[in-house]
Design an enzyme around this catalytic site. Structure first.
Site, mmCIF file in Angstrom:
data_model
loop_
_atom_site.group_PDB
_atom_site.id
_atom_site.type_symbol
_atom_site.label_atom_id
_atom_site.label_comp_id
_atom_site.label_asym_id
_atom_site.label_seq_id
_atom_site.Cartn_x
_atom_site.Cartn_y
_atom_site.Cartn_z
ATOM 1 N N ASP A 8 9.563 -4.236 -10.224
ATOM 2 C CA ASP A 8 10.506 -4.038 -11.330
ATOM 3 C C ASP A 8 11.336 -2.794 -10.974
ATOM 4 O O ASP A 8 11.271 -2.308 -9.833
ATOM 5 C CB ASP A 8 9.767 -3.919 -12.676
ATOM 6 C CG ASP A 8 8.972 -2.626 -12.825
ATOM 7 O OD1 ASP A 8 8.875 -1.860 -11.834
ATOM 8 O OD2 ASP A 8 8.440 -2.376 -13.920
ATOM 9 N N CYS A 65 5.402 -1.405 -9.319
ATOM 10 C CA CYS A 65 6.028 -1.043 -10.593
ATOM 11 C C CYS A 65 5.799 0.452 -10.778
ATOM 12 O O CYS A 65 5.466 1.143 -9.810
ATOM 13 C CB CYS A 65 5.502 -1.888 -11.755
ATOM 14 S SG CYS A 65 3.750 -1.734 -12.136
ATOM 15 N N THR A 67 3.472 2.132 -12.412
ATOM 16 C CA THR A 67 2.058 2.498 -12.259
ATOM 17 C C THR A 67 1.277 1.560 -11.345
ATOM 18 O O THR A 67 0.178 1.905 -10.904
ATOM 19 C CB THR A 67 1.354 2.452 -13.630
ATOM 20 O OG1 THR A 67 1.467 1.099 -14.141
ATOM 21 C CG2 THR A 67 1.984 3.419 -14.625
ATOM 22 N N HIS A 98 -14.119 -6.689 0.830
ATOM 23 C CA HIS A 98 -15.076 -7.133 -0.193
ATOM 24 C C HIS A 98 -14.511 -8.178 -1.148
ATOM 25 O O HIS A 98 -15.228 -9.064 -1.593
ATOM 26 C CB HIS A 98 -15.557 -5.945 -1.026
ATOM 27 C CG HIS A 98 -16.390 -4.971 -0.257
ATOM 28 N ND1 HIS A 98 -17.248 -4.077 -0.864
ATOM 29 C CD2 HIS A 98 -16.500 -4.736 1.074
ATOM 30 C CE1 HIS A 98 -17.850 -3.328 0.061
ATOM 31 N NE2 HIS A 98 -17.404 -3.709 1.245
ATOM 32 N N HIS A 133 -20.111 -11.242 0.257
ATOM 33 C CA HIS A 133 -18.861 -11.055 -0.485
ATOM 34 C C HIS A 133 -18.185 -12.400 -0.772
ATOM 35 O O HIS A 133 -17.538 -12.565 -1.797
ATOM 36 C CB HIS A 133 -17.921 -10.141 0.292
ATOM 37 C CG HIS A 133 -18.496 -8.785 0.534
ATOM 38 N ND1 HIS A 133 -18.806 -7.915 -0.490
ATOM 39 C CD2 HIS A 133 -18.879 -8.165 1.684
ATOM 40 C CE1 HIS A 133 -19.318 -6.806 0.013
ATOM 41 N NE2 HIS A 133 -19.382 -6.936 1.334
HETATM 42 C C1 RB5 Z 1 8.372 0.401 -16.703
HETATM 43 O O1 RB5 Z 1 8.818 1.480 -17.471
HETATM 44 C C2 RB5 Z 1 6.861 0.488 -16.489
HETATM 45 O O2 RB5 Z 1 6.205 0.235 -17.680
HETATM 46 C C3 RB5 Z 1 6.410 -0.475 -15.411
HETATM 47 O O3 RB5 Z 1 7.083 -0.181 -14.223
HETATM 48 C C4 RB5 Z 1 4.941 -0.459 -15.068
HETATM 49 O O4 RB5 Z 1 4.480 0.832 -14.880
HETATM 50 C C5 RB5 Z 1 4.073 -1.249 -15.961
HETATM 51 O O5 RB5 Z 1 2.875 -1.341 -15.765
#
Ligand code: RB5
Length: 162
Positions: A8, A65, A67, A98, A133
């Site tokens: 994203d 993304c 996080t 694993h 595994h």
């Molecule tokens: C976008 O702001 C953020 O929420 C997305 O990139 C991600 O971290 C979601 O898990």
């Protein structure tokens, strides 16, 4: 090896760094978007990449993304996908050895590109250990089958390959 890439807006710059690395290494890859830093919804791109890997069009997928969490949650909803969020090389190796993880997710807002590329290299090079595994991964598939039933209802964006 063929690698499907997706992100994203929050993971766009990290994905581009990974694409550049894969190109330099001569590893075949395709970018399923997004193609700029404008705000988009991460599940749309998680589904595109996860479907391409689940359909065996690509051997592995890498999703970025902010996080890495949203991409991991969304990708793991696609049957046959074992997505792993890894922000260290130990976990990246274990995810392959694993868990036979077929998708790696990363958070651009969590780690820098240097560590991220080390993680990508480690994850791409490691193989599944099999043995005990394999039995455990098979049990994951069994759980998945127990909760299936809507796999025919594919969302439109899943089939719109770019
Ligand atoms: C976008 O702001 C953020 O929420 C997305 O990139 C991600 O971290 C979601 O898990």
């Amino acid at each position: 090896m063929r690698v499907a890439l997706g992100s994203d807006h929050g993971g766009f710059h990290l994905k581009m760094a990974i694409k550049e690395y894969l190109d330099q290494q001569g590893i075949a890859n395709h970018d399923f978007g997004t193609y700029n830093a404008e705000s988009v919804d991460y599940p749309d791109y998680a589904q595109k990449v996860a479907a391409a890997v689940a359909d065996d069009e690509y051997d592995r997928g890498i999703l970025c993304c902010g996080t890495g969490i949203g991409m991991c949650i969304a990708a793991n909803k696609v049957p046959g996908i074992r997505a792993a969020l890894c922000h260290d090389t130990f976990s990246a190796r274990a995810a392959r050895e694993h868990n036979d993880a077929n998708i790696l997710t990363l958070g651009e807002r969590v780690i820098g590109p240097g560590l991220a590329l080390d993680i990508v290299a480690t994850w791409l090079q490691a193989g599944f250990s099999g043995g005990r595994h394999a039995r455990r991964v098979e049990k994951i598939s069994t759980i998945e089958k127990q909760y299936r039933g809507q796999e025919e209802q594919t969302l439109p964006c899943c089939r719109e390959r770019e």
